[in-house]
Scaffold this active site. Structure first.
Site, PDB file in Angstrom:
ATOM      1  N   ASP A  66       0.933  -1.182  -0.061  1.00 16.40           N
ATOM      2  CA  ASP A  66      -0.103  -0.129  -0.116  1.00 16.40           C
ATOM      3  C   ASP A  66       0.943   1.291   0.160  1.00 16.40           C
ATOM      4  OD1 ASP A  66      -2.690  -0.530   0.069  1.00 16.40           O
ATOM      5  OD2 ASP A  66      -2.320  -1.935   1.923  1.00 16.40           O
ATOM      6  N   GLU A  71      -0.371   9.503   1.157  1.00 15.96           N
ATOM      7  CA  GLU A  71      -1.211  10.295   2.205  1.00 15.96           C
ATOM      8  C   GLU A  71      -1.398   9.941   3.564  1.00 15.96           C
ATOM      9  OE1 GLU A  71      -5.662  10.788   1.558  1.00 15.96           O
ATOM     10  OE2 GLU A  71      -5.239  12.682   1.615  1.00 15.96           O
ATOM     11  N   ASP A  72      -1.495   8.694   3.680  1.00 13.72           N
ATOM     12  CA  ASP A  72      -1.751   8.058   5.243  1.00 13.72           C
ATOM     13  C   ASP A  72      -0.796   8.296   6.020  1.00 13.72           C
ATOM     14  OD1 ASP A  72      -4.546   7.365   4.462  1.00 13.72           O
ATOM     15  OD2 ASP A  72      -3.841   5.801   3.328  1.00 13.72           O
ATOM     16  N   ARG A  91       1.206  -1.513   7.338  1.00 17.31           N
ATOM     17  CA  ARG A  91       1.540  -0.022   6.760  1.00 17.31           C
ATOM     18  C   ARG A  91       2.544   0.766   7.641  1.00 17.31           C
ATOM     19  NH1 ARG A  91      -2.572   3.183   3.679  1.00 17.31           N
ATOM     20  NH2 ARG A  91      -0.692   3.919   2.943  1.00 17.31           N
ATOM     21  N   ARG A 136      -9.100   3.151  11.365  1.00 21.91           N
ATOM     22  CA  ARG A 136      -7.655   3.703  11.127  1.00 21.91           C
ATOM     23  C   ARG A 136      -7.240   4.594  12.106  1.00 21.91           C
ATOM     24  NH1 ARG A 136      -5.913   1.640   5.986  1.00 21.91           N
ATOM     25  NH2 ARG A 136      -6.894  -0.388   5.862  1.00 21.91           N
ATOM     26  N   HIS A 166     -12.075   6.156   5.245  1.00 21.71           N
ATOM     27  CA  HIS A 166     -11.579   7.237   5.630  1.00 21.71           C
ATOM     28  C   HIS A 166     -12.450   8.516   5.709  1.00 21.71           C
ATOM     29  CE1 HIS A 166      -7.158   5.667   4.581  1.00 21.71           C
ATOM     30  NE2 HIS A 166      -7.289   5.616   5.898  1.00 21.71           N
ATOM     31  N   CYS A 253      -5.122  10.041  -1.791  1.00 21.33           N
ATOM     32  CA  CYS A 253      -4.389   9.449  -1.057  1.00 21.33           C
ATOM     33  C   CYS A 253      -3.039   9.008  -2.001  1.00 21.33           C
ATOM     34  CB  CYS A 253      -4.994   7.977  -0.955  1.00 21.33           C
ATOM     35  SG  CYS A 253      -5.356   7.155  -2.350  1.00 21.33           S
TER      36      CYS A 253
HETATM   37  C1  CIR Z   1      -5.541   0.753   2.553  1.00 21.78           C
HETATM   38  O1  CIR Z   1      -6.332  -0.006   3.000  1.00 21.78           O
HETATM   39  O2  CIR Z   1      -4.919   1.206   3.676  1.00 21.78           O
HETATM   40  C2  CIR Z   1      -5.155   0.765   1.075  1.00 21.78           C
HETATM   41  N1  CIR Z   1      -5.427  -0.037   0.583  1.00 21.78           N
HETATM   42  C3  CIR Z   1      -5.804   2.224   0.645  1.00 21.78           C
HETATM   43  C4  CIR Z   1      -5.546   3.414   1.304  1.00 21.78           C
HETATM   44  C5  CIR Z   1      -6.143   4.548   0.635  1.00 21.78           C
HETATM   45  N2  CIR Z   1      -5.918   5.826   1.367  1.00 21.78           N
HETATM   46  C6  CIR Z   1      -6.399   6.794   1.398  1.00 21.78           C
HETATM   47  O3  CIR Z   1      -7.462   6.678   0.645  1.00 21.78           O
HETATM   48  N3  CIR Z   1      -6.127   7.793   2.008  1.00 21.78           N
END
Ligand code: CIR
Length: 261
Positions: A66, A71-72, A91, A136, A166, A253
């Protein structure tokens, strides 16, 4: 000062070969064409550049399917970069290289255990920062963010989300003070001060758009919501993110945009 400097720096990461092993929460697993995902990501980066960003592309991170969803891993304001502690254990290893990249541009602080926070849950509108309470991002992560941002004049408000990954799956800012929302997935009361456009009811996944200055990056595949944006006078740059959407990613993201003060 060039236009690029005005719009800011966009940190991105190239699609890795392991994308298909991504985390999934609210979408069913479907085959991902990773090569196509890579091309779509390149087109996304080109769109950011065309909107005036200096695009920095980090190398894929082996063992982290991922990692393209940068962004995360951080919340960045002009005064500070906060490195998150992602809610998905798989992650957590993504943050070290992001920390290194952001330390070139900002003072850096960290969310610490037991806090969890995903940048996808953080929506900043001016000095107001809204954070989704989600699978999350937890109360400790939100409290820590509040304490880190308060000295810089930001308020942090927790917002209930439902049935989505999110906060920014449900609400994003598409022009100054104008929000694009899916009211089925978020409590709108905290956003009462802002003008709002609703996604078309047939397009629940359409609320995630990325504002860059006066520009807007919007995903292909949501024509009715796109028409609503155009009717409001916006001119979205439309990008095809079909393969990244299968990994539950969207427009915000795939980048961390460092807006100037
Ligand atoms: C996740 O589940 O963490 C990733 N497959 C997708 C993350 C998407 N992040 C976002 O929209 N900020």
């Amino acid at each position: 000062m060039t236009d690029h400097a005005i719009r800011g720096i966009a940190i991105t990461r190239a699609v890795g070969t392991e994308l298909a092993a991504c985390e999934l929460s609210f979408v069913d697993r479907a085959p991902i064409d990773v090569a196509l995902a890579g091309r779509q990501h390149e087109a996304y980066c080109a769109a950011l550049a065309a909107l005036g960003c200096d695009v920095v592309e980090l190398a894929p991170l082996p063992g982290h399917p991922d990692a393209v969803f940068v962004e995360d891993t951080a919340v960045v304001v002009p005064e500070l970069a906060v490195i998150t502690r992602p809610g998905a254990i798989s992650r957590r290893g993504e943050t070290a290289s992001i920390r290194q990249a952001l330390a070139l541009h900002r003072a850096v602080a960290d969310i610490e255990a037991p806090g969890t926070l995903d940048g996808g849950d953080v929506l900043r509108v001016g000095r107001r920062v809204f954070v989704g309470v989600s699978a999350r991002s937890n109360a400790s992560g939100i409290d820590q963010l509040r304490h880190l941002l308060a000295p810089h004049g930001y308020t942090v408000e927790a917002v209930a989300t439902r049935e989505c990954l999110h906060l920014k799956s449900a609400v994003t800012e598409v022009a100054d003070g104008l929000l694009l929302v899916n009211a089925d997935w978020v409590d709108l009361a905290p956003f009462a001060a802002f003008a709002r456009i609703a996604v078309d009811p047939s397009e629940p996944h359409a609320a995630n758009a990325l504002k860059i200055g006066d520009g807007l990056v919007f995903p292909q595949g949501f024509p009715r919501t796109q028409a609503r944006l155009v009717a409001e006078g916006l001119a979205p740059t439309v990008v095809d993110l079909s393969e990244l959407q299968k990994a539950e990613g969207a427009t915000t993201c795939c980048s961390i945009v460092l807006h100037p003060a």
